[in-house]
Design a protein around this motif. Structure first.
Motif, PDB file in Angstrom:
ATOM      1  N   ARG A 130     -10.085   7.367  25.519  1.00 53.19           N
ATOM      2  CA  ARG A 130      -9.664   7.809  27.049  1.00 53.19           C
ATOM      3  C   ARG A 130      -9.655   9.251  27.357  1.00 53.19           C
ATOM      4  O   ARG A 130      -9.824   9.605  28.222  1.00 53.19           O
ATOM      5  N   TYR A 155      -3.622  -7.297  25.119  1.00 56.50           N
ATOM      6  CA  TYR A 155      -2.708  -6.359  24.780  1.00 56.50           C
ATOM      7  C   TYR A 155      -1.487  -6.689  23.853  1.00 56.50           C
ATOM      8  O   TYR A 155      -1.246  -5.898  22.991  1.00 56.50           O
ATOM      9  N   ASP A 169       0.392   3.125  28.003  1.00 57.40           N
ATOM     10  CA  ASP A 169      -0.053   2.737  29.569  1.00 57.40           C
ATOM     11  C   ASP A 169       1.144   1.926  30.145  1.00 57.40           C
ATOM     12  O   ASP A 169       2.073   1.889  29.616  1.00 57.40           O
ATOM     13  N   ASN A 173       0.990  -3.202  33.991  1.00 58.47           N
ATOM     14  CA  ASN A 173      -0.239  -3.340  34.555  1.00 58.47           C
ATOM     15  C   ASN A 173      -1.203  -2.453  33.781  1.00 58.47           C
ATOM     16  O   ASN A 173      -1.719  -1.364  34.361  1.00 58.47           O
ATOM     17  N   GLN A 175      -4.401  -0.413  31.878  1.00 62.89           N
ATOM     18  CA  GLN A 175      -5.777  -0.563  32.195  1.00 62.89           C
ATOM     19  C   GLN A 175      -6.737  -0.128  30.994  1.00 62.89           C
ATOM     20  O   GLN A 175      -7.965  -0.083  31.193  1.00 62.89           O
ATOM     21  N   GLU A 178      -9.325  -2.487  29.761  1.00 64.46           N
ATOM     22  CA  GLU A 178     -10.229  -3.089  30.744  1.00 64.46           C
ATOM     23  C   GLU A 178     -11.308  -1.815  31.030  1.00 64.46           C
ATOM     24  O   GLU A 178     -12.326  -1.881  31.183  1.00 64.46           O
ATOM     25  N   ASP A 179     -10.787  -0.472  30.839  1.00 63.23           N
ATOM     26  CA  ASP A 179     -11.503   0.758  30.982  1.00 63.23           C
ATOM     27  C   ASP A 179     -12.674   0.793  29.746  1.00 63.23           C
ATOM     28  O   ASP A 179     -13.737   1.252  29.867  1.00 63.23           O
ATOM     29  N   LYS A 182     -15.459  -1.852  30.333  1.00 63.23           N
ATOM     30  CA  LYS A 182     -16.286  -1.374  31.475  1.00 63.23           C
ATOM     31  C   LYS A 182     -17.284  -0.319  30.740  1.00 63.23           C
ATOM     32  O   LYS A 182     -18.328  -0.243  30.998  1.00 63.23           O
ATOM     33  N   ILE A 190      -9.102 -10.088  34.220  1.00 57.21           N
ATOM     34  CA  ILE A 190      -7.645  -9.936  34.458  1.00 57.21           C
ATOM     35  C   ILE A 190      -7.042 -11.437  34.420  1.00 57.21           C
ATOM     36  O   ILE A 190      -7.329 -12.235  35.131  1.00 57.21           O
TER      37      ILE A 190
END
Length: 273
Positions: A130, A155, A169, A173, A175, A178-179, A182, A190
């Motif tokens: 990231r 997670y 993070d 919530n 991410q 999820e990133d 993608k 979700i």
């Protein structure tokens, strides 16, 4: 990609014993993305669980030795395992902020010629993707995008909490996974149970607890349309797969999916290219 950075690598026990393939996938994926994992020599198990007792010093020594090795070489300390990450980062925080721990640990380690005060930085492999490589660059390196796959991020608890120390993070919530999903070409799903504990640490006391927790997590993800789950915790992966039942979703370690997407894993044979 040309290699640009070396990390001191703490693989942890599971990835050097029961899950050697997941360790290999990480190393090959790192090379494909432009960084190298230099395994720390003679590392010791971090214990897998951060000791909460304020006077518990001995169980932190192996983590401090690994941190001191990284600091000596001028490298950040990287791990793949959620449990190792949690322990290493919390112990490092102690060595930055708790004078009692700092004094006692360094007294123990004098005989090894080690004096450490929290200088090293602990990072998770996903944080490197990231914050250093960048999701756009990960996506650009993908050769076999996982198009059409609906993947739920799992997670668990160790990757996110305590949030004030880990700063990984948003614990409510998140991410980052999820990133990741993608970036490798799939679609994240979700679901409510994605950052709830799977109960693995209670298995020896009462096996029914992790079984119930696992089934609840997997059923929730399946109801929301997930084809399978991805996690960065070897213990969560083991517990969820062990208790999934005949119709439960499979749980896959993130380095395996990354290696497949980058083309350094043969998806049909499971061998590393």
């Amino acid at each position: 990609m040309e290699n640009t950075k070396h990390y001191a690598y703490f693989p942890g026990c599971t990835l050097k014993n029961k899950a050697v393939d997941l360790d290999i996938y990480a190393r090959r994926s790192a090379e494909a993305l432009g960084f190298t994992l230099d395994e720390i020599p003679e590392w010791q198990c971090c214990g897998g669980e951060y000791p909460l007792a304020k006077n518990e010093i001995a169980t932190k020594l192996s983590s401090v030795r690994a941190l001191a090795d990284a600091q000596k070489d001028g490298k950040e300390l990287l791990t793949l395992c959620s449990a190792c990450y949690n322990v290493l980062k919390q112990v490092n925080h102690d060595m930055q902020t708790d004078e009692n721990v700092i004094l006692k640990v360094n007294n123990y380690l004098k005989q090894d010629d080690i004096q450490y005060h929290g200088e090293a930085k602990v990072v998770h492999f996903l944080e490197v993707l990231r914050d250093v490589v960048g999701w756009d660059n990960v996506k650009a390196a993908v050769k076999n995008p996982l198009k059409g796959k609906k993947i739920g991020a799992y997670y668990g608890c160790l990757l996110l909490r305590p949030a004030s120390v880990l700063e990984f993070d948003d614990p409510e919530n998140p991410q980052i996974i999820e990133d990741f999903i993608k970036a490798i070409g799939a679609t994240p799903v979700i679901y409510a149970q994605r950052n709830e504990c799977c109960g693995a640490y209670t298995a020896l006391e009462d096996p029914s607890i992790p079984e119930k927790r696992a089934k609840k997590i997997l059923a929730n993800a399946k109801d929301m349309g997930a084809d399978f789950l991805v996690t960065s915790c070897p213990l969560c992966r083991y517990n969820l797969n062990k208790n999934k039942g005949a119709d439960g979703l499979e749980v896959i370690y993130f380095t395996e999916l990354l290696a497949e997407a980058l083309g350094v894993k043969d998806a049909s044979s499971g061998e590393v290219a």
